[in-house]
Design an enzyme around this catalytic site. Structure first.
Site, PDB file in Angstrom:
ATOM      1  N   LYS A  35       0.859  -1.183   0.000  1.00 13.93           N
ATOM      2  CA  LYS A  35       0.000   0.000   0.000  1.00 13.93           C
ATOM      3  C   LYS A  35       0.893   1.229   0.000  1.00 13.93           C
ATOM      4  CE  LYS A  35      -4.483  -0.107   2.254  1.00 13.93           C
ATOM      5  NZ  LYS A  35      -5.159  -0.049   3.558  1.00 13.93           N
TER       6      LYS A  35
HETATM    7  O1  G3P Z   1      -7.794   0.388   5.632  1.00 10.00           O
HETATM    8  C1  G3P Z   1      -8.501   1.285   6.436  1.00 10.00           C
HETATM    9  C2  G3P Z   1      -9.441   2.119   5.664  1.00 10.00           C
HETATM   10  O2  G3P Z   1     -10.417   1.277   5.117  1.00 10.00           O
HETATM   11  C3  G3P Z   1      -9.948   3.260   6.489  1.00 10.00           C
HETATM   12  O3  G3P Z   1     -11.065   2.947   7.239  1.00 10.00           O
HETATM   13  O4  G3P Z   1     -12.887   3.487   8.811  1.00 10.00           O
HETATM   14  O5  G3P Z   1     -10.558   4.191   9.328  1.00 10.00           O
HETATM   15  O6  G3P Z   1     -11.826   5.318   7.514  1.00 10.00           O
HETATM   16  P1  G3P Z   1     -11.618   4.050   8.287  1.00 10.00           P
END
Ligand code: G3P
Length: 221
Positions: free
Chosen positions: A83
């Protein structure tokens, strides 16, 4: 449409792997840190559990170090996808490492332009952050639809990986908008499998069943 599990928690990953529901896993530095374990140990364990793409993120902000980290991370397992964040340095790192055959999930994407530039630079996946975009009063699922459309019009093979799926509605909208994959946190995937109406209906069926004389239902013990 594929499902990746958005977590570094190996118990959750094992649980959903048993259900046959997950095709891959995505992590980020925050998710890994949340587990409080050694980075390499966690990644190795995840790769043992799921035979599919496992995304792990670089932590540096300059291109040269991102490239070093990407090469290092990619060596951990053949299923690793690196990533890289959607910054200018990130595009430079993406360009270099994708030419070396390293699969990249270009992440923290908030615009369609960021996504197609990443596709052009060789990303295997792009990760638009739907939930976080919605939190700024913008329709996250519109972004997914735009990226999918641009990729189709211009023949990009890069996959659209809908991320930041903070509830089941986001996942449904990502599916309707044509995302190739959604990466879903365990609690959201749990919620997707359930409906109160299913429970109520089942309870009703079994209550009726109990009314059948015992000797006529003894097949089931
Ligand atoms: O990989 C994490 C991404 O999906 C972010 O998720 O819920 O922290 O915005 P969130």
């Amino acid at each position: 449409m594929e499902i990746f599990l958005d977590t570094a928690n190996v118990e959750d990953i094992r649980r959903f792997a048993r259900l046959g529901l997950i095709d891959g896993v995505t992590t980020n530095p925050a998710l890994i840190a949340r587990e409080g374990r050694d980075f390499r140990e966690v990644v190795a364990e995840i790769c043992d559990i799921v035979d599919g793409p496992i995304s792990t993120e670089v932590i540096s902000l300059d291109a040269a170090t991102m490239i070093e980290e990407a090469r290092m991370i990619a060596k951990l397992h053949p299923n690793i996808v690196v990533k890289i964040p959607a910054t200018k340095a990130g595009y430079e790192a993406l360009n270099v490492v994708s030419q070396e055959g390293i699969k990249v999930n270009f992440t923290i994407i908030y615009t369609a332009n960021q996504a197609w530039l990443a596709a052009k630079a060789g990303a295997t996946y792009v990760s638009p952050f739907v939930g976080r975009l919605d939190a700024t009063s913008t329709h996250g699922s519109d972004l997914i639809a735009e990226i999918v459309q641009i990729f189709e019009i211009h023949g990009f093979v890069t996959k659209v990986l809908a991320a930041s799926m903070r509830n089941e509605i986001y996942v449904k909208h990502a599916a309707l908008a044509g995302a190739h994959i959604a990466t879903i946190p365990p609690e959201v995937l749990d919620a997707m499998m359930e409906s109160e109406l299913t429970d109520v209906s089942l309870k009703g069926f079994l209550a009726e069943w109990e009314k059948l004389p015992r000797e006529k239902r003894e097949y089931f013990k």
